[in-house]
Design a protein around this motif. Structure first.
Motif, PDB file in Angstrom:
ATOM      1  N   ALA A  20       0.832  -1.215   0.000  1.00 13.31           N
ATOM      2  CA  ALA A  20       0.000   0.000   0.000  1.00 13.31           C
ATOM      3  C   ALA A  20       0.860   1.257   0.000  1.00 13.31           C
ATOM      4  CB  ALA A  20      -0.933  -0.003   1.208  1.00 13.31           C
ATOM      5  N   TYR A  65       0.751   4.134  -2.988  1.00 10.25           N
ATOM      6  CA  TYR A  65       0.490   5.540  -2.661  1.00 10.25           C
ATOM      7  C   TYR A  65       1.656   6.429  -3.078  1.00 10.25           C
ATOM      8  CZ  TYR A  65      -3.806   4.777  -0.010  1.00 10.25           C
ATOM      9  OH  TYR A  65      -5.087   4.475   0.360  1.00 10.25           O
ATOM     10  N   ARG A 108      -5.650  -2.706  -5.345  1.00  9.37           N
ATOM     11  CA  ARG A 108      -6.364  -3.696  -4.540  1.00  9.37           C
ATOM     12  C   ARG A 108      -5.605  -5.016  -4.556  1.00  9.37           C
ATOM     13  NH1 ARG A 108      -9.132  -7.262  -7.833  1.00  9.37           N
ATOM     14  NH2 ARG A 108      -9.261  -6.607  -9.989  1.00  9.37           N
ATOM     15  N   LYS A 109      -5.774  -5.750  -3.496  1.00 12.39           N
ATOM     16  CA  LYS A 109      -5.250  -7.103  -3.452  1.00 12.39           C
ATOM     17  C   LYS A 109      -6.182  -7.942  -4.308  1.00 12.39           C
ATOM     18  CE  LYS A 109      -3.950 -10.430   0.045  1.00 12.39           C
ATOM     19  NZ  LYS A 109      -3.996 -10.649   1.486  1.00 12.39           N
ATOM     20  N   TRP A 159      -1.306  -8.057  -6.495  1.00 15.84           N
ATOM     21  CA  TRP A 159      -1.947  -6.749  -6.363  1.00 15.84           C
ATOM     22  C   TRP A 159      -2.206  -6.171  -7.745  1.00 15.84           C
ATOM     23  CZ3 TRP A 159      -2.917  -4.227  -1.650  1.00 15.84           C
ATOM     24  CH2 TRP A 159      -2.468  -4.906  -0.531  1.00 15.84           C
TER      25      TRP A 159
END
Length: 111
Positions: free
Chosen positions: A16, A20, A28-29, A45
């Protein structure tokens, strides 16, 4: 799916945080499925398309110091992979998808 490359990170970073930092939102996974690639367990991912191509990033569960980039053509393709198999990177071979652009067939007037 097609193996594209392995990216080695300078420091340990969570998936994540990585997404970012590059503004790859939404990410998303893919599923709770985990793949064993050459003895390391990975989660897959997904993130928005880049240059009209779909990629998955496989992040290891522990000691996240690298990730594997995979290209795919069908969203269900990764869901049909058996999880009880130990994969090699060379197992992920497919022809590169041909991306057709609207103006590829039109010759430029000045050429």
């Amino acid at each position: 799916m097609r193996y594209v490359k392995t990216v080695h990170l300078k420091e340990h970073i969570r998936p994540a945080q990585y997404f970012y930092s590059l503004n790859l939102v939404p990410f998303r996974k893919v599923s709770s499925k985990r793949l064993n690639i050459e003895g390391t367990i990975y989660n897959l991912w997904a993130f928005p398309k880049i240059k009209k191509r779909d990629y998955l990033l496989a992040f290891p569960l522990e000691k996240i110091d690298h990730f594997i980039v995979l290209e795919y053509t069908d969203q269900q393709q990764y869901l049909t992979l058996p999880t009880n198999k130990v994969y090699k990177r060379t197992d992920f071979k497919m022809k590169t998808r041909q991306v057709e652009y609207l103006f590829d067939d039109i010759k430029r007037a000045d050429s």
